[in-house]
Design an enzyme around this catalytic site. Structure first.
Site, PDB file in Angstrom:
ATOM      1  N   SER A   1       0.847  -1.187   0.000  1.00  0.00           N
ATOM      2  CA  SER A   1       0.000   0.000   0.000  1.00  0.00           C
ATOM      3  C   SER A   1       0.879   1.232   0.000  1.00  0.00           C
ATOM      4  O   SER A   1       2.081   1.171   0.297  1.00  0.00           O
ATOM      5  CB  SER A   1      -0.874  -0.017   1.262  1.00  0.00           C
TER       6      SER A   1
ATOM      7  N   TYR B   1      -2.766  -0.372  10.510  1.00  0.00           N
ATOM      8  CA  TYR B   1      -2.659  -0.652   9.078  1.00  0.00           C
ATOM      9  C   TYR B   1      -1.289  -0.239   8.545  1.00  0.00           C
ATOM     10  O   TYR B   1      -0.635  -0.986   7.813  1.00  0.00           O
ATOM     11  CB  TYR B   1      -3.772   0.083   8.329  1.00  0.00           C
TER      12      TYR B   1
END
Length: 297
Positions: free
Chosen positions: A142, A155
């Site tokens: 990501s 995250y």
């Protein structure tokens, strides 16, 4: 590229988190290029529907990617039914948002377990197959792997860890002709992202990003780019392509984010309080538990 021309034609590919979202789109694109696809995930009914929609040969197994024994059993069945994998995509991932101090410790830990430990368990399960097939492992990362953001501590930590794991694994297995790639992706149109926009804390986070960084990309577009990278055994793939430039300014990002957060977070909190979101999206809620789960839709 036609099915017969694709290097994936006839190969076995494993995709985790394949019940919905990017995982399901990856499975569809892999199957369209002739791969035999093994779908792994937590939602048996959804997995069955994805499997039934695919051309060619595919199969699915309900399993928790953090469960070593469950993954070993799934791996054995994949080898028996589809053959040893040549491609493994560690796509399973969950997210939660909100202030770290207000986060549920179990939820925070679960994000790290699925996104980081689950990727390692996936690699451990199938690494002997990839050595035997001179295969390719893709870690789905990501923008959060490159630059951390406030209100997304679990995250960001897990995706940065998954990136570091993939780099280490690549160096370790390169002499065995195993390729390891990292996919750096931004906002993708999945139920996780749609759910994120329902929470003030994450809606504000995305709203204060530069316009190019706010854009949400169609899941089929992202999957197509990733599968092309798999075909070419790329060490990295960026969707959108401009994300590559963030590597050049990576060291400068934390102080800039801190400066902006010091200014903006108090102002935003005065308008609407920031609260923990819990696991985001239907897939996140399905992945929230640990251990064996009954079949469900």
């Amino acid at each position: 590229m036609s099915m017969s021309a694709s290097p994936l034609n006839g190969r076995t590919a494993v995709v985790t988190g394949a019940a919905r979202g990017l995982g399901a789109a990856l499975a569809r694109d892999l199957a369209a290029r002739g791969a035999k696809v093994a779908l792994l995930g937590r939602e048996e009914g959804a997995l069955n529907r994805v499997r039934d929609s695919l051309p060619g040969t595919s199969a699915c197994w309900e399993v928790d990617v953090t469960d070593d024994r469950g993954m070993a059993r799934a791996g054995a069945r994949i080898r028996a039914e589809l053959g040893p994998p040549s491609v493994v995509v560690a796509n399973a991932g969950v997210a939660e948002g909100g202030p770290f101090g207000a986060s549920d410790p179990a939820v925070w830990r679960r994000v790290v377990e699925v996104n980081l430990v689950g990727s390692a368990v996936t690699a451990r399960t199938f690494l002997p197959d990839l050595v035997g097939t001179a295969g390719y492992f893709l870690q789905v990362g990501s923008l959060a792997s490159i630059g951390a953001a406030p209100m997304m501590s679990a995250y960001c930590a897990s995706k940065a860890g998954a990136e570091a794991f993939a780099h280490a694994l690549r160096a370790e297995v390169a002499h065995q002709r195993v390729g390891v790639g990292i996919a750096y992706i931004n906002w993708t149109d999945t139920d996780m992202i749609r759910d994120a926009d329902q929470h003030a804390v994450l809606r504000a986070l995305r709203g204060h990003m530069p316009p190019p960084a706010r854009k949400v990309y169609p899941v089929a577009h992202v999957a197509r780019r990733l599968v092309t990278a798999i075909e070419r055994r790329r060490p990295s793939v960026y969707v959108p392509g401009w994300l590559r430039a963030t590597q050049l300014v990576r060291a400068a990002m934390p102080p800039v984010v801190t400066m902006l957060s010091r200014r903006e977070l108090p102002r935003l909190a005065a308008v609407e309080s920031f609260e923990a979101t819990g696991l985001l999206g239907a897939g996140g809620r399905a992945a929230g538990g640990t251990g064996p789960r009954p079949a469900h839709d």
